[in-house]
Design a protein around this motif. Structure first.
Motif, PDB file in Angstrom:
ATOM      1  N   ALA A 130       0.827  -1.210   0.000  1.00  0.00           N
ATOM      2  CA  ALA A 130       0.000   0.000   0.000  1.00  0.00           C
ATOM      3  C   ALA A 130       0.862   1.262   0.000  1.00  0.00           C
ATOM      4  CB  ALA A 130      -0.932  -0.003   1.209  1.00  0.00           C
ATOM      5  N   LEU A 131       1.900   1.267   0.822  1.00  0.00           N
ATOM      6  CA  LEU A 131       2.765   2.451   0.884  1.00  0.00           C
ATOM      7  C   LEU A 131       3.555   2.624  -0.414  1.00  0.00           C
ATOM      8  CD1 LEU A 131       4.119   2.173   4.552  1.00  0.00           C
ATOM      9  CD2 LEU A 131       2.413   3.773   3.669  1.00  0.00           C
ATOM     10  N   GLY A 132       3.962   1.515  -1.028  1.00  0.00           N
ATOM     11  CA  GLY A 132       4.703   1.606  -2.279  1.00  0.00           C
ATOM     12  C   GLY A 132       3.840   2.048  -3.443  1.00  0.00           C
ATOM     13  N   ARG A 133       2.547   1.787  -3.361  1.00  0.00           N
ATOM     14  CA  ARG A 133       1.630   2.136  -4.444  1.00  0.00           C
ATOM     15  C   ARG A 133       1.147   3.576  -4.349  1.00  0.00           C
ATOM     16  NH1 ARG A 133      -1.101  -1.148  -8.011  1.00  0.00           N
ATOM     17  NH2 ARG A 133      -2.991  -0.249  -8.944  1.00  0.00           N
ATOM     18  N   THR A 134       1.311   4.207  -3.184  1.00  0.00           N
ATOM     19  CA  THR A 134       0.750   5.530  -2.934  1.00  0.00           C
ATOM     20  C   THR A 134       1.842   6.535  -2.559  1.00  0.00           C
ATOM     21  OG1 THR A 134       0.359   4.948  -0.614  1.00  0.00           O
ATOM     22  CG2 THR A 134      -1.433   4.533  -2.167  1.00  0.00           C
ATOM     23  N   LYS A 135       1.449   7.805  -2.501  1.00  0.00           N
ATOM     24  CA  LYS A 135       2.398   8.855  -2.151  1.00  0.00           C
ATOM     25  C   LYS A 135       2.010   9.607  -0.883  1.00  0.00           C
ATOM     26  CE  LYS A 135       3.956   9.675  -6.893  1.00  0.00           C
ATOM     27  NZ  LYS A 135       5.267   9.032  -6.635  1.00  0.00           N
ATOM     28  N   ARG A 136       0.735   9.575  -0.493  1.00  0.00           N
ATOM     29  CA  ARG A 136       0.315  10.344   0.683  1.00  0.00           C
ATOM     30  C   ARG A 136      -0.459   9.514   1.709  1.00  0.00           C
ATOM     31  NH1 ARG A 136      -4.564  10.154   0.461  1.00  0.00           N
ATOM     32  NH2 ARG A 136      -4.659  11.171   2.482  1.00  0.00           N
ATOM     33  N   LEU A 137      -1.105   8.437   1.267  1.00  0.00           N
ATOM     34  CA  LEU A 137      -1.896   7.593   2.153  1.00  0.00           C
ATOM     35  C   LEU A 137      -1.011   6.955   3.218  1.00  0.00           C
ATOM     36  CD1 LEU A 137      -4.863   6.366   2.375  1.00  0.00           C
ATOM     37  CD2 LEU A 137      -3.912   4.376   1.176  1.00  0.00           C
ATOM     38  N   LYS A 138      -1.461   7.016   4.480  1.00  0.00           N
ATOM     39  CA  LYS A 138      -0.749   6.332   5.553  1.00  0.00           C
ATOM     40  C   LYS A 138      -1.285   4.913   5.688  1.00  0.00           C
ATOM     41  CE  LYS A 138      -1.860   9.652   8.410  1.00  0.00           C
ATOM     42  NZ  LYS A 138      -2.382  10.622   7.429  1.00  0.00           N
TER      43      LYS A 138
END
Length: 316
Positions: free
Chosen positions: A57-65
């Protein structure tokens, strides 16, 4: 006090990995606060391992925690877990929301692995101390009943310093653990009425330890649906909750109805001392889950969009 609302799901209620990725993308694109993954290592139903899922999830996104609700410490090696958390926080630029627990003694993992749940609290206490020190100290030497470390160190360290250390659990031991070493607390399957006395107890116990516990650092979660209690997905959810040990009133653990009804449940938790939330959409299929998520983001979350302080800690 900043109100943060993040999203989670029970198990893996998606038809495919692609549908799951689409949900993560929706949370990122629509400004959701965070996504949460529950721990269940032994299961006949599909359930993601939280550390790996968080990395995706973190690798796929830029701002989502992204956070875990909650990793069961006695089943993990503290050095490996500390390293995993540090790596995830470092690579994501400080977007990890770690929550830890000791696990229910009735959890299937104990029997499946031949482990004795007795003493798990003391083991977790040692592990949490080790992890907190590994995240912040150059060299860690420790000798306890369960672990012995000599000049242990990890690098890179977490971006967040200190890395938040939220605790799950509602027993007296969990309250003491949270007050003594935690920086936040996340409730389990509990109603606002059940949560309120625990929040008060943590505040009182933290004062006894001479610690200041941020009022912004209490979290809870609930399942929700825009619709009717008679909807088949709600009925299935209530039936599943009724089978869980210690659940006397499954209906009290879900919020079903209009946006006003769901917002009212958030307000009840806020009155109990909660400011961070993990909400779980109750849905029948991929399209329904996306719709339920979007409606929450559009119709409820904006009602609680307040200015948030910069203090570190999970904004569930």
């Amino acid at each position: 006090m900043g109100i943060g609302i993040g999203f989670g799901v029970a198990g893996f209620p998606f038809s495919s990995v692609g549908a799951y990725h689409a949900w993560i993308d929706l949370l990122e694109e629509q400004g959701a606060d965070s996504v949460w993954f529950s721990e269940r290592l032994v299961s006949h139903t599909p359930t993601l391992e939280p550390m790996a899922a968080i990395g995706m999830a973190l690798g796929r996104t830029k701002r989502l925690k992204a956070g875990m609700n909650a990793v069961i410490v006695p089943f993990r090696d503290p050095l490996v877990l500390a390293k995993e958390c540090a790596t995830l926080d470092f690579l994501s630029g400080g977007r990890l929301l770690p929550v830890f627990g000791v696990g229910d003694e009735r959890a299937p993992e104990w029997r499946a692995t031949g482990r004795d749940p007795r003493g798990r609290g003391a083991q977790a206490d040692e592990a949490l101390e080790l992890m907190a020190r590994l995240w912040s100290e150059d060299r860690v030497t420790f000798e306890g009943k369960h672990y012995r470390y000599v000049d242990a160190a990890i690098s890179p360290r977490p971006v967040q310093q200190p890395l938040p250390l939220w605790i799950g659990g509602s027993s007296e031991a969990a309250i003491r653990r949270t007050a003594r070493v935690g920086t936040g607390w996340l409730a389990g399957l509990q109603t606002p009425a059940q949560v309120a006395p625990i929040v008060r107890a943590i505040r009182e116990k933290a004062a006894e330890y001479g610690r200041t516990f941020d009022d912004d650092h209490y979290g809870a979660g609930f399942s929700y649906r825009f619709g009717s209690a008679e909807d088949p997905p709600v009925q299935r959810q209530l039936a599943a909750l009724a089978r869980l040990p210690g659940v006397a009133d499954p209906a009290g653990l879900v919020a079903v109805g209009s946006a006003d009804d769901i917002a009212r449940r958030v307000e009840e938790f806020i009155a109990a001392g909660i400011s961070k939330f993990v909400v779980r959409p109750i849905a029948s299929d991929d399209a329904d889950l996306m719709d339920q998520t979007m409606r929450m983001l559009e119709e409820v979350v904006p009602r609680f969009a307040t200015a948030r302080p910069a203090a570190a800690g999970p904004r569930a």
